[in-house]
Design a protein around this motif. Structure first.
Motif, PDB file in Angstrom:
ATOM      1  N   PRO A  19       0.773  -1.258   0.022  1.00 47.63           N
ATOM      2  CA  PRO A  19      -0.014   0.060  -0.048  1.00 47.63           C
ATOM      3  C   PRO A  19       0.912   1.308   0.112  1.00 47.63           C
ATOM      4  CG  PRO A  19      -0.026  -1.295   1.955  1.00 47.63           C
ATOM      5  CD  PRO A  19       0.455  -2.038   1.129  1.00 47.63           C
ATOM      6  N   VAL A  20       2.064   1.304   0.646  1.00 50.09           N
ATOM      7  CA  VAL A  20       2.943   2.519   0.317  1.00 50.09           C
ATOM      8  C   VAL A  20       3.231   2.771  -0.878  1.00 50.09           C
ATOM      9  CG1 VAL A  20       4.951   3.378   1.334  1.00 50.09           C
ATOM     10  CG2 VAL A  20       3.727   2.219   3.012  1.00 50.09           C
ATOM     11  N   VAL A  21       3.589   1.870  -1.669  1.00 51.61           N
ATOM     12  CA  VAL A  21       3.966   1.950  -3.249  1.00 51.61           C
ATOM     13  C   VAL A  21       2.690   2.401  -3.915  1.00 51.61           C
ATOM     14  CG1 VAL A  21       5.066   0.812  -5.128  1.00 51.61           C
ATOM     15  CG2 VAL A  21       6.075   0.425  -2.831  1.00 51.61           C
ATOM     16  N   LEU A  22       1.746   1.718  -3.621  1.00 48.94           N
ATOM     17  CA  LEU A  22       0.477   2.083  -4.284  1.00 48.94           C
ATOM     18  C   LEU A  22       0.001   3.477  -4.018  1.00 48.94           C
ATOM     19  CD1 LEU A  22      -1.887   1.306  -6.146  1.00 48.94           C
ATOM     20  CD2 LEU A  22      -2.913   0.470  -4.242  1.00 48.94           C
ATOM     21  N   GLY A  23       0.121   3.913  -2.960  1.00 43.64           N
ATOM     22  CA  GLY A  23      -0.317   5.307  -2.535  1.00 43.64           C
ATOM     23  C   GLY A  23       0.617   6.196  -3.084  1.00 43.64           C
ATOM     24  N   ALA A  24       1.885   6.204  -2.981  1.00 45.50           N
ATOM     25  CA  ALA A  24       2.862   7.016  -3.511  1.00 45.50           C
ATOM     26  C   ALA A  24       2.753   7.148  -5.142  1.00 45.50           C
ATOM     27  CB  ALA A  24       4.297   6.603  -3.233  1.00 45.50           C
ATOM     28  N   LEU A  38      15.815  13.241   3.281  1.00 41.31           N
ATOM     29  CA  LEU A  38      14.555  12.858   3.996  1.00 41.31           C
ATOM     30  C   LEU A  38      14.772  11.795   4.862  1.00 41.31           C
ATOM     31  CD1 LEU A  38      11.814  13.125   1.234  1.00 41.31           C
ATOM     32  CD2 LEU A  38      12.704  15.066   2.777  1.00 41.31           C
ATOM     33  N   ARG A  39      15.204  12.192   6.169  1.00 45.67           N
ATOM     34  CA  ARG A  39      15.524  11.354   7.297  1.00 45.67           C
ATOM     35  C   ARG A  39      14.204  10.803   7.933  1.00 45.67           C
ATOM     36  NH1 ARG A  39      20.130  14.677   7.807  1.00 45.67           N
ATOM     37  NH2 ARG A  39      22.051  13.829   7.629  1.00 45.67           N
ATOM     38  N   ARG A  40      13.312  11.538   8.282  1.00 44.37           N
ATOM     39  CA  ARG A  40      12.076  11.199   8.808  1.00 44.37           C
ATOM     40  C   ARG A  40      10.846  11.754   8.055  1.00 44.37           C
ATOM     41  NH1 ARG A  40      13.053   9.944  14.303  1.00 44.37           N
ATOM     42  NH2 ARG A  40      10.930   9.120  13.920  1.00 44.37           N
ATOM     43  N   HIS A  41       9.828  11.279   8.374  1.00 43.77           N
ATOM     44  CA  HIS A  41       8.614  11.640   7.836  1.00 43.77           C
ATOM     45  C   HIS A  41       8.516  11.793   6.545  1.00 43.77           C
ATOM     46  CE1 HIS A  41       8.007  12.752  12.262  1.00 43.77           C
ATOM     47  NE2 HIS A  41       8.913  13.434  12.073  1.00 43.77           N
ATOM     48  N   ALA A  42       8.791  11.021   5.754  1.00 45.15           N
ATOM     49  CA  ALA A  42       9.029  10.752   4.453  1.00 45.15           C
ATOM     50  C   ALA A  42       7.563  10.983   3.887  1.00 45.15           C
ATOM     51  CB  ALA A  42       9.538   9.752   3.775  1.00 45.15           C
ATOM     52  N   GLY A  43       6.337  10.083   4.441  1.00 47.85           N
ATOM     53  CA  GLY A  43       5.205  10.103   3.764  1.00 47.85           C
ATOM     54  C   GLY A  43       4.529  11.513   3.876  1.00 47.85           C
ATOM     55  N   VAL A  44       4.545  12.077   5.018  1.00 47.03           N
ATOM     56  CA  VAL A  44       3.824  13.287   5.440  1.00 47.03           C
ATOM     57  C   VAL A  44       4.298  14.423   4.590  1.00 47.03           C
ATOM     58  CG1 VAL A  44       3.444  15.131   7.240  1.00 47.03           C
ATOM     59  CG2 VAL A  44       3.379  12.865   7.758  1.00 47.03           C
ATOM     60  N   ARG A  45       5.682  14.361   4.341  1.00 44.00           N
ATOM     61  CA  ARG A  45       6.300  15.612   3.471  1.00 44.00           C
ATOM     62  C   ARG A  45       5.987  15.299   1.924  1.00 44.00           C
ATOM     63  NH1 ARG A  45      12.562  16.475   6.272  1.00 44.00           N
ATOM     64  NH2 ARG A  45      11.789  16.773   8.361  1.00 44.00           N
ATOM     65  N   LEU A  50      -7.022   7.799   2.694  1.00 44.17           N
ATOM     66  CA  LEU A  50      -7.202   6.700   2.005  1.00 44.17           C
ATOM     67  C   LEU A  50      -5.826   5.657   2.298  1.00 44.17           C
ATOM     68  CD1 LEU A  50      -8.508   7.838  -1.298  1.00 44.17           C
ATOM     69  CD2 LEU A  50      -9.855   6.609   0.512  1.00 44.17           C
ATOM     70  N   PHE A  51      -4.494   6.231   2.495  1.00 44.19           N
ATOM     71  CA  PHE A  51      -3.426   5.622   2.494  1.00 44.19           C
ATOM     72  C   PHE A  51      -2.765   5.898   3.753  1.00 44.19           C
ATOM     73  CE2 PHE A  51      -4.371   5.711  -2.022  1.00 44.19           C
ATOM     74  CZ  PHE A  51      -4.199   4.455  -2.405  1.00 44.19           C
ATOM     75  N   PRO A  52      -3.359   5.424   4.886  1.00 42.18           N
ATOM     76  CA  PRO A  52      -2.510   5.778   6.255  1.00 42.18           C
ATOM     77  C   PRO A  52      -1.226   5.369   6.448  1.00 42.18           C
ATOM     78  CG  PRO A  52      -4.292   4.152   6.448  1.00 42.18           C
ATOM     79  CD  PRO A  52      -4.480   4.646   5.267  1.00 42.18           C
ATOM     80  N   ALA A  53      -1.014   4.168   5.514  1.00 49.63           N
ATOM     81  CA  ALA A  53       0.551   3.613   5.573  1.00 49.63           C
ATOM     82  C   ALA A  53       1.351   4.510   5.114  1.00 49.63           C
ATOM     83  CB  ALA A  53       0.418   2.173   4.754  1.00 49.63           C
ATOM     84  N   LEU A  54       1.029   5.275   4.055  1.00 48.43           N
ATOM     85  CA  LEU A  54       1.766   6.347   3.311  1.00 48.43           C
ATOM     86  C   LEU A  54       2.013   7.411   4.200  1.00 48.43           C
ATOM     87  CD1 LEU A  54       3.338   7.180   0.999  1.00 48.43           C
ATOM     88  CD2 LEU A  54       1.228   8.179   0.001  1.00 48.43           C
ATOM     89  N   ARG A  55       0.825   7.920   4.899  1.00 47.63           N
ATOM     90  CA  ARG A  55       1.104   8.964   5.790  1.00 47.63           C
ATOM     91  C   ARG A  55       1.847   8.664   6.946  1.00 47.63           C
ATOM     92  NH1 ARG A  55      -3.879   9.047   7.258  1.00 47.63           N
ATOM     93  NH2 ARG A  55      -3.596   8.379   9.324  1.00 47.63           N
ATOM     94  N   ALA A  56       2.077   7.401   7.445  1.00 53.28           N
ATOM     95  CA  ALA A  56       2.495   6.844   8.353  1.00 53.28           C
ATOM     96  C   ALA A  56       4.160   6.758   8.254  1.00 53.28           C
ATOM     97  CB  ALA A  56       1.996   5.833   9.119  1.00 53.28           C
ATOM     98  N   ARG A  57       4.472   6.556   7.073  1.00 51.43           N
ATOM     99  CA  ARG A  57       5.774   6.069   6.546  1.00 51.43           C
ATOM    100  C   ARG A  57       6.682   7.081   7.076  1.00 51.43           C
ATOM    101  NH1 ARG A  57       7.608   2.180   3.003  1.00 51.43           N
ATOM    102  NH2 ARG A  57       9.910   2.117   3.223  1.00 51.43           N
TER     103      ARG A  57
END
Length: 430
Positions: free
Chosen positions: A234-239, A294-301, A408-415
């Motif tokens: 889901p992270v790849v799909l969301g991105a 990007l060391r941290r919070h890659a999905g949110v950024r 829709l993609f909480p896994a992406l947001r949380a990555r």
């Protein structure tokens, strides 16, 4: 992204090392980089020339949108086949042959312009042929890159690859606009020569993949494996899907000839400058990411960057000032570079080598949909409601997409980190 990166031994993240030039000690990567720069230069020069050429013939926003559709359809229709080819045959030879076909097609555009174009449909036919060749080249190149460098240089290779492509995207439109002032024949001839040189450089890469003892059968399961892999992550799909809908709705590239001619009144030279700005912003962001990865919070950024992209598109659509319009497009390129960096790290870094071609082919369809199909969408909407409203509405839709994808993609947001613990791409040093 021009500094060298290494994969930390205690945490899965990229860290800058002492020198950003280490990757260029690899002769194969130098040839790969030369090829990427030359093809990027050719693509961008030719895009300016084809856009202005078609607009000169038709003065139609829909006609400009059809150029994007003609370039996208081959990638969409042949995605499963091109991915299978990239995972089955020598990727460098597939890419080299594709560049040779594009060189010949650019020469055909030169011949058509030389004769004196009277109809637009032959241009669409040649754009379809170019799109078909690109559909085979892109997944092969994306899958080839991680095999050319040791694992500890994988992050640096991604950074340099993006920087070279975006640098060509800065120079190409400006050069295309300048050369178009001398006539479209000059642009098409220059693009043909660049594609030919790229074909030679790619074929000269010395790395050879391990011989395939038995080619996989051409079945639905093998052809669709890339789709299944993306759906299962889901992270790849969301991105990938975030980038698709953001650029599909918010892209304004196809309408730049209209803005240059009717809103800003700057002509082909101004069009070249406008087309260069997104790439200029992307190059600057690549350098920033090299020094501050990007060391941290890659999905949110990534989500925030897409929202910034949408806001910048809205301001561009409302602008009647060339400097402000150029600044807005610069910001869109910088924001999009963050999305590209994160997405490509996911696709190339986490996918097993045996499947990289098929996954990259699906990724190419998403990229093509966001770019070429986005151009068709922009042209169609502009034909209905006008260029300025179409761009403003598209920018607002992009902001909404960023908000919606976060839900829709909480896994992406949380990555948090770019790669999960213990994973990295690239070839081990021999």
């Amino acid at each position: 992204m021009t500094k060298r990166f290494r994969v930390a031994t205690t945490q899965a993240m990229y860290e800058p090392s002492s020198s950003g030039w280490t990757v260029f000690r690899n002769g194969d990567f130098r040839l790969f980089g030369m090829s990427r720069f030359l093809t990027g230069l050719a693509y961008q020069m030719q895009a300016v020339a084809v856009g202005w050429f078609v607009y000169d013939l038709t003065h139609s926003a829909l006609a400009l949108g059809l150029v994007g559709l003609a370039g996208f359809l081959p990638a969409m229709l042949a995605a499963l086949i091109t991915g299978h080819v990239a995972d089955t045959y020598d990727r460098r030879l597939v890419a080299a042959a594709s560049f040779a076909v594009q060189a010949a097609t650019s020469a055909a555009l030169l011949a058509y312009a030389w004769r004196g174009a009277g109809a637009v449909w032959p241009i669409y036919g040649l754009v379809v042929l170019i799109g078909t060749a690109r559909a085979f080249a892109n997944p092969s190149l994306q899958a080839l890159l991680p095999t050319l460098v040791p694992r500890d240089l994988f992050g640096s290779a991604i950074a340099w690859n993006a920087s070279l492509w975006q640098s060509a995207s800065v120079l190409g439109p400006a050069l295309g606009g300048f050369l178009y002032a001398l006539g479209p024949k000059v642009v098409f001839g220059s693009a043909s020569a660049s594609f030919a040189l790229a074909a030679v450089a790619t074929a000269a890469i010395r790395f050879r993949p391990a011989p395939v003892s038995e080619r996989p059968p051409v079945t639905w399961a093998t052809l669709s494996a890339g789709i299944g892999y993306i759906r299962a992550h889901p992270v790849v799909l969301g991105a990938i899907s975030l980038d698709l809908f953001a650029v599909l709705l918010g892209g304004a590239t196809a309408l730049l000839p209209i803005f240059a001619a009717e809103v800003l009144h700057v002509g082909p030279l101004g069009l070249g400058a406008l087309r260069s700005m997104p790439a200029a912003g992307a190059v600057l962001m690549a350098v920033v990411l090299a020094y501050r990865p990007l060391r941290r919070h890659a999905g949110v950024r990534m989500l925030r960057a897409v929202a910034v992209f949408g806001v910048a598109i809205i301001v561009f659509g409302l602008s009647t000032s060339l400097p402000l319009s150029m600044a807005c497009l610069f910001v869109t390129g910088a924001a999009d570079m963050i999305s590209v960096y994160v997405r490509q790290t996911f696709v190339q870094g986490e996918t097993p080598d045996a499947m990289r071609g098929r996954v990259s082919a699906v990724n190419t369809v998403f990229i093509g949909a966001s770019n070429e199909l986005g151009e068709f969408e922009s042209g169609s909407v502009a034909a209905l409601i006008g260029a300025v409203p179409a761009v403003v509405v598209g920018g607002a839709a992009t902001v909404l997409v960023a908000v919606l994808w976060g839900r829709l993609f909480p896994a992406l947001r949380a990555r948090d980190r770019l790669l999960p613990r213990g994973e990295a791409g690239g070839r081990r040093p021999s």
